[in-house]
Design a protein around this motif. Structure first.
Motif, PDB file in Angstrom:
ATOM      1  N   ARG A 183      35.790  79.689  54.568  1.00  0.00           N
ATOM      2  CA  ARG A 183      34.707  78.774  54.458  1.00  0.00           C
ATOM      3  C   ARG A 183      35.246  77.470  53.783  1.00  0.00           C
ATOM      4  NH1 ARG A 183      30.921  79.469  57.376  1.00  0.00           N
ATOM      5  NH2 ARG A 183      29.402  78.208  56.274  1.00  0.00           N
ATOM      6  N   ARG A 184      36.555  77.218  53.465  1.00  0.00           N
ATOM      7  CA  ARG A 184      37.046  76.199  52.642  1.00  0.00           C
ATOM      8  C   ARG A 184      37.967  75.372  53.809  1.00  0.00           C
ATOM      9  NH1 ARG A 184      36.176  76.345  47.173  1.00  0.00           N
ATOM     10  NH2 ARG A 184      35.013  78.166  46.384  1.00  0.00           N
ATOM     11  N   VAL A 185      38.138  74.027  53.499  1.00  0.00           N
ATOM     12  CA  VAL A 185      39.084  73.473  54.272  1.00  0.00           C
ATOM     13  C   VAL A 185      40.154  72.641  53.400  1.00  0.00           C
ATOM     14  CG1 VAL A 185      37.975  71.180  54.445  1.00  0.00           C
ATOM     15  CG2 VAL A 185      39.578  71.948  56.230  1.00  0.00           C
ATOM     16  N   LEU A 186      41.317  72.904  53.860  1.00  0.00           N
ATOM     17  CA  LEU A 186      42.403  72.511  53.033  1.00  0.00           C
ATOM     18  C   LEU A 186      42.738  70.923  53.026  1.00  0.00           C
ATOM     19  CD1 LEU A 186      45.191  72.921  51.710  1.00  0.00           C
ATOM     20  CD2 LEU A 186      46.352  72.398  54.123  1.00  0.00           C
ATOM     21  N   MET A 187      42.672  70.386  51.811  1.00  0.00           N
ATOM     22  CA  MET A 187      42.864  68.826  51.571  1.00  0.00           C
ATOM     23  C   MET A 187      44.054  68.651  50.572  1.00  0.00           C
ATOM     24  SD  MET A 187      39.026  67.003  51.218  1.00  0.00           S
ATOM     25  CE  MET A 187      38.348  66.217  52.755  1.00  0.00           C
ATOM     26  N   VAL A 188      44.510  67.600  50.259  1.00  0.00           N
ATOM     27  CA  VAL A 188      45.720  67.146  49.313  1.00  0.00           C
ATOM     28  C   VAL A 188      45.290  65.874  48.505  1.00  0.00           C
ATOM     29  CG1 VAL A 188      47.408  68.368  51.176  1.00  0.00           C
ATOM     30  CG2 VAL A 188      46.609  65.708  51.275  1.00  0.00           C
ATOM     31  N   THR A 189      45.951  65.904  47.598  1.00  0.00           N
ATOM     32  CA  THR A 189      45.779  64.340  46.916  1.00  0.00           C
ATOM     33  C   THR A 189      47.398  64.086  46.737  1.00  0.00           C
ATOM     34  OG1 THR A 189      46.371  65.917  44.917  1.00  0.00           O
ATOM     35  CG2 THR A 189      43.909  65.034  45.251  1.00  0.00           C
ATOM     36  N   ALA A 190      47.579  62.895  46.801  1.00  0.00           N
ATOM     37  CA  ALA A 190      48.804  62.368  46.856  1.00  0.00           C
ATOM     38  C   ALA A 190      49.408  62.415  45.196  1.00  0.00           C
ATOM     39  CB  ALA A 190      48.741  60.715  47.363  1.00  0.00           C
ATOM     40  N   ARG A 191      50.779  62.285  45.067  1.00  0.00           N
ATOM     41  CA  ARG A 191      51.108  62.319  43.709  1.00  0.00           C
ATOM     42  C   ARG A 191      50.546  61.087  43.102  1.00  0.00           C
ATOM     43  NH1 ARG A 191      54.293  66.347  43.014  1.00  0.00           N
ATOM     44  NH2 ARG A 191      55.868  66.924  44.654  1.00  0.00           N
ATOM     45  N   GLY A 192      50.022  61.170  41.815  1.00  0.00           N
ATOM     46  CA  GLY A 192      49.301  60.430  40.915  1.00  0.00           C
ATOM     47  C   GLY A 192      48.027  59.852  41.271  1.00  0.00           C
ATOM     48  N   ARG A 193      47.494  60.481  42.014  1.00  0.00           N
ATOM     49  CA  ARG A 193      46.075  60.133  42.572  1.00  0.00           C
ATOM     50  C   ARG A 193      45.258  61.078  42.656  1.00  0.00           C
ATOM     51  NH1 ARG A 193      46.241  56.376  47.072  1.00  0.00           N
ATOM     52  NH2 ARG A 193      44.011  56.044  46.591  1.00  0.00           N
ATOM     53  N   ASP A 194      43.960  61.067  42.472  1.00  0.00           N
ATOM     54  CA  ASP A 194      42.953  62.141  42.220  1.00  0.00           C
ATOM     55  C   ASP A 194      41.986  62.241  43.360  1.00  0.00           C
ATOM     56  OD1 ASP A 194      41.312  60.030  41.730  1.00  0.00           O
ATOM     57  OD2 ASP A 194      40.820  60.553  39.638  1.00  0.00           O
ATOM     58  N   VAL A 195      42.182  61.422  44.572  1.00  0.00           N
ATOM     59  CA  VAL A 195      41.423  61.420  45.535  1.00  0.00           C
ATOM     60  C   VAL A 195      41.777  62.577  46.875  1.00  0.00           C
ATOM     61  CG1 VAL A 195      40.578  60.150  47.748  1.00  0.00           C
ATOM     62  CG2 VAL A 195      40.765  58.982  45.346  1.00  0.00           C
ATOM     63  N   HIS A 196      40.923  63.158  47.167  1.00  0.00           N
ATOM     64  CA  HIS A 196      41.250  64.354  48.300  1.00  0.00           C
ATOM     65  C   HIS A 196      41.101  63.798  49.446  1.00  0.00           C
ATOM     66  CE1 HIS A 196      40.486  66.597  44.688  1.00  0.00           C
ATOM     67  NE2 HIS A 196      40.023  67.887  45.415  1.00  0.00           N
ATOM     68  N   TYR A 197      42.113  64.113  50.308  1.00  0.00           N
ATOM     69  CA  TYR A 197      42.282  63.722  51.505  1.00  0.00           C
ATOM     70  C   TYR A 197      42.540  64.563  52.550  1.00  0.00           C
ATOM     71  CZ  TYR A 197      47.147  62.469  51.170  1.00  0.00           C
ATOM     72  OH  TYR A 197      48.513  62.381  50.760  1.00  0.00           O
ATOM     73  N   MET A 198      42.368  64.537  54.033  1.00  0.00           N
ATOM     74  CA  MET A 198      42.731  65.607  54.856  1.00  0.00           C
ATOM     75  C   MET A 198      44.487  65.274  55.135  1.00  0.00           C
ATOM     76  SD  MET A 198      39.919  66.833  55.731  1.00  0.00           S
ATOM     77  CE  MET A 198      40.571  67.970  57.046  1.00  0.00           C
ATOM     78  N   GLU A 203      55.421  64.098  49.022  1.00  0.00           N
ATOM     79  CA  GLU A 203      54.901  63.107  48.860  1.00  0.00           C
ATOM     80  C   GLU A 203      53.201  63.440  48.592  1.00  0.00           C
ATOM     81  OE1 GLU A 203      53.005  61.796  53.498  1.00  0.00           O
ATOM     82  OE2 GLU A 203      55.242  61.885  53.084  1.00  0.00           O
ATOM     83  N   VAL A 204      52.929  64.791  48.519  1.00  0.00           N
ATOM     84  CA  VAL A 204      51.663  65.322  48.129  1.00  0.00           C
ATOM     85  C   VAL A 204      51.757  66.118  46.695  1.00  0.00           C
ATOM     86  CG1 VAL A 204      50.185  67.021  48.774  1.00  0.00           C
ATOM     87  CG2 VAL A 204      51.051  65.827  50.642  1.00  0.00           C
ATOM     88  N   GLY A 205      50.848  65.554  45.826  1.00  0.00           N
ATOM     89  CA  GLY A 205      50.762  66.257  44.399  1.00  0.00           C
ATOM     90  C   GLY A 205      50.315  67.500  44.464  1.00  0.00           C
ATOM     91  N   ALA A 206      49.240  67.897  45.335  1.00  0.00           N
ATOM     92  CA  ALA A 206      48.636  69.074  45.128  1.00  0.00           C
ATOM     93  C   ALA A 206      47.933  69.496  46.351  1.00  0.00           C
ATOM     94  CB  ALA A 206      47.765  69.193  43.861  1.00  0.00           C
ATOM     95  N   LEU A 207      47.577  70.716  46.625  1.00  0.00           N
ATOM     96  CA  LEU A 207      46.828  71.247  47.531  1.00  0.00           C
ATOM     97  C   LEU A 207      45.401  71.715  47.100  1.00  0.00           C
ATOM     98  CD1 LEU A 207      49.067  73.555  49.534  1.00  0.00           C
ATOM     99  CD2 LEU A 207      48.867  71.168  49.617  1.00  0.00           C
TER     100      LEU A 207
END
Length: 134
Positions: free
Chosen positions: A17-32, A101-105
């Motif tokens: 019941r959770r969806v995977l999102m990522v943040t780009a390196r050096g950013r804190d915005v979550h995106y698909m 290119e992705v900082g975190a999942l």
């Protein structure tokens, strides 16, 4: 004259019941996980390619099921520019891994909407409405 919409595809990988999102390196915005559709590419092919590039998931474009399209103001773009994001349900037992290119999942719910740009907030709303996430 208005700027053309940005055409993008993304995957929705839902677990517990959770969806995977990522943040780009050096950013804190979550995106698909996803990105722009390249010329000559279908939306499903773009979603599959971007899933591999961003989270190391090999997904067959023919096995992706389109859930919905979100149209909203584009994050970080000039005023008035919109994004049209086609979101595909991804089903796999493989474990996603962050690319260069992705900082975190992040596994997120609607409680994390404040960390998302407008398109991400709308995706969370629609996934919750479909009873896929909390």
């Amino acid at each position: 004259m208005p700027l053309p919409d940005l055409l993008v595809s993304a995957i929705a990988l839902v677990r517990d019941r959770r969806v995977l999102m990522v943040t780009a390196r050096g950013r804190d915005v979550h995106y698909m996980p996803g990105g722009k559709i390249d010329p000559g590419e279908t939306a499903a092919e773009a979603a599959s390619r971007e899933a591999f590039e961003e989270v190391a998931l090999e997904l067959d474009p023919d096995q992706l099921h389109e859930l919905f399209e979100v149209r909203t103001l584009a994050h970080g773009e000039p005023d008035g520019r919109h994004v049209r994001m086609r979101v595909f349900r991804a089903v796999t037992d493989a474990s996603p891994r962050a690319s260069a290119e992705v900082g975190a999942l992040h596994w997120v719910t609607t409680a994390d909407a404040d960390r998302c740009p407008p398109a991400g907030r709308e995706v969370l709303r629609l996934l919750a409405q479909a009873d896929l996430i909390d």
